[in-house]
Design a protein around this motif. Structure first.
Motif, PDB file in Angstrom:
ATOM      1  N   VAL A 129      72.993  42.420   3.071  1.00 55.02           N
ATOM      2  CA  VAL A 129      72.336  41.665   4.330  1.00 55.02           C
ATOM      3  C   VAL A 129      73.878  41.404   4.813  1.00 55.02           C
ATOM      4  O   VAL A 129      74.806  41.096   4.211  1.00 55.02           O
ATOM      5  N   GLU A 130      74.073  40.978   6.088  1.00 54.80           N
ATOM      6  CA  GLU A 130      75.156  40.705   6.886  1.00 54.80           C
ATOM      7  C   GLU A 130      75.570  39.583   6.247  1.00 54.80           C
ATOM      8  O   GLU A 130      74.855  38.463   6.253  1.00 54.80           O
ATOM      9  N   ALA A 131      76.998  39.469   6.155  1.00 53.89           N
ATOM     10  CA  ALA A 131      77.587  38.211   5.256  1.00 53.89           C
ATOM     11  C   ALA A 131      77.296  36.888   5.977  1.00 53.89           C
ATOM     12  O   ALA A 131      77.185  35.964   5.379  1.00 53.89           O
ATOM     13  N   LEU A 132      77.465  36.950   7.175  1.00 54.27           N
ATOM     14  CA  LEU A 132      77.469  35.483   7.763  1.00 54.27           C
ATOM     15  C   LEU A 132      76.119  34.636   7.660  1.00 54.27           C
ATOM     16  O   LEU A 132      75.912  33.773   7.522  1.00 54.27           O
ATOM     17  N   THR A 133      75.164  35.816   8.018  1.00 52.07           N
ATOM     18  CA  THR A 133      73.852  35.369   7.938  1.00 52.07           C
ATOM     19  C   THR A 133      73.316  34.829   6.457  1.00 52.07           C
ATOM     20  O   THR A 133      72.728  33.699   6.131  1.00 52.07           O
ATOM     21  N   LEU A 134      73.907  35.416   5.518  1.00 51.25           N
ATOM     22  CA  LEU A 134      73.129  35.032   4.074  1.00 51.25           C
ATOM     23  C   LEU A 134      74.141  33.832   3.875  1.00 51.25           C
ATOM     24  O   LEU A 134      73.556  33.011   3.294  1.00 51.25           O
ATOM     25  N   SER A 135      75.396  34.000   3.930  1.00 50.15           N
ATOM     26  CA  SER A 135      76.246  32.626   3.416  1.00 50.15           C
ATOM     27  C   SER A 135      75.943  31.327   4.276  1.00 50.15           C
ATOM     28  O   SER A 135      76.011  30.319   3.414  1.00 50.15           O
ATOM     29  N   MET A 164      81.830  40.244  -0.316  1.00 47.85           N
ATOM     30  CA  MET A 164      80.977  39.208  -0.087  1.00 47.85           C
ATOM     31  C   MET A 164      79.997  38.815  -1.345  1.00 47.85           C
ATOM     32  O   MET A 164      79.655  38.043  -1.760  1.00 47.85           O
ATOM     33  N   VAL A 165      79.426  39.904  -1.762  1.00 47.64           N
ATOM     34  CA  VAL A 165      78.852  39.967  -3.090  1.00 47.64           C
ATOM     35  C   VAL A 165      79.640  39.236  -4.187  1.00 47.64           C
ATOM     36  O   VAL A 165      79.000  38.345  -4.827  1.00 47.64           O
ATOM     37  N   THR A 166      80.871  39.694  -4.330  1.00 40.34           N
ATOM     38  CA  THR A 166      81.711  39.042  -5.310  1.00 40.34           C
ATOM     39  C   THR A 166      81.718  37.335  -5.171  1.00 40.34           C
ATOM     40  O   THR A 166      81.866  36.679  -6.268  1.00 40.34           O
ATOM     41  N   ALA A 167      81.848  37.158  -3.905  1.00 44.57           N
ATOM     42  CA  ALA A 167      82.349  35.695  -3.665  1.00 44.57           C
ATOM     43  C   ALA A 167      80.897  34.903  -3.960  1.00 44.57           C
ATOM     44  O   ALA A 167      81.059  33.799  -4.327  1.00 44.57           O
ATOM     45  N   ILE A 168      79.818  35.105  -3.638  1.00 44.55           N
ATOM     46  CA  ILE A 168      78.752  34.769  -3.942  1.00 44.55           C
ATOM     47  C   ILE A 168      78.149  34.924  -5.288  1.00 44.55           C
ATOM     48  O   ILE A 168      77.824  33.588  -5.800  1.00 44.55           O
TER      49      ILE A 168
END
Length: 300
Positions: free
Chosen positions: A101-107, A1-5
């Motif tokens: 942080v939980e991926a869906l919430t952040l994205s 997730m971090v990489t995608a962001i």
């Protein structure tokens, strides 16, 4: 997730940088009457403290007012967004891996902020100066109030006992709508940090979650908003250059050399001056409105 962001931020930052550079080259013979060095100094100071969590929009507005940097306030929202885009993206790169942080919430909240900024910039970039002044005045007043609540630890009380690292259901929908609105308001000069932190607290998230959410939201929405301001020629080119260079230096210095700093007194001073600036801008917009009415009566 971090990489995608981080990949998303790289693409957005790169696209913005290319667009900005092309515009600067196209207008290289007339970058504006402002002094780049003034914006550089303001950018260094404001992004230094932005890295520490104070926020850079209200403080930059204050710096520009004190130095009389801008002759026209309708360039202020665009200059704030375009000038601080790269420094804020740098902040996100440096801090996004600290809290998970939980991926869906952040994205979902980040995407909502981006969409809000896109819509907001289309509106704000076309507003006349007196409306910009009034909006900025109200924005600064709201910022000062929220900063005061934070200083009095009232916002902290909302987050006590919160342990959730993500949201779902109705609370997630509220967070998405809230960040969409905050993204739109940021294009008018209302900083996202403090109100986003308050929202995160009230929804029951761990207070630490506010940092990756607000930093990533800002770093994702600012390039989107800035493209609209650049496209509509509603920003100071020298302001953007100075804030970018000074801001990057300020972030690097803050990260490398500041481990702890008592910001209590400084923050109270900033709150007082931000509120003064807010009142001044609202009064200025009212004077312009009164003058317009007088001219209309004389013409009639």
């Amino acid at each position: 997730m971090v990489t995608a962001i981080l990949t998303l931020l790289t693409v957005l930052g790169g696209t913005f940088a290319i667009y900005l550079i092309k515009d600067l080259i196209a207008h290289k013979k007339n970058l504006g009457p402002e002094k780049t060095l003034t914006a550089l100094i303001v950018g260094f100071i404001t992004d230094f403290f932005d890295t520490l969590g104070i926020g850079c929009f209200a403080t930059t507005t204050l710096g520009f007012k004190v130095s009389k940097f801008l002759k026209n306030d309708n360039l202020l929202p665009g200059t704030l967004n375009a000038g601080h885009t790269i420094p804020v993206i740098l902040e996100a790169f440096l801090f996004i891996t600290v809290v998970k942080v939980e991926a869906l919430t952040l994205s979902s909240m980040v995407i909502a902020a981006m969409l809000g900024s896109w819509l907001g910039a289309k509106t704000v970039s076309k507003l006349p100066e007196k409306k910009i002044q009034r909006a900025m005045g109200i924005a600064l007043a709201v910022t000062a109030i929220i900063m005061t609540l934070k200083q009095l630890h009232i916002l902290d009380l909302l987050g006590q006992g919160n342990k959730a690292m993500g949201l779902s259901g109705t609370f997630l929908i509220i967070a998405i709508i809230g960040n969409f609105i905050l993204g739109a308001l940021m294009t008018a000069g209302i900083g996202l940090y403090a109100p986003c932190m308050a929202m995160v607290y009230m929804l029951g998230l761990n207070p630490l979650v506010a940092f990756p959410i607000m930093m990533t939201s800002c770093s994702a929405l600012m390039p989107v908003a800035s493209l609209e301001f650049i496209k509509n020629d509603r920003y100071s080119r020298k302001g953007a250059i100075g804030l970018t260079i000074g801001g990057v230096l300020g972030v690097i210095v803050a990260v490398k050399f500041v481990t702890s700093l008592d910001l209590t007194i400084l923050t109270w001073v900033i709150i007082a001056v931000v509120m003064y600036t807010s009142i001044s801008m609202i009064k200025s917009s009212c004077r312009k409105t009164a003058a317009t009415l007088v001219e209309m009566k004389q013409g009639a």
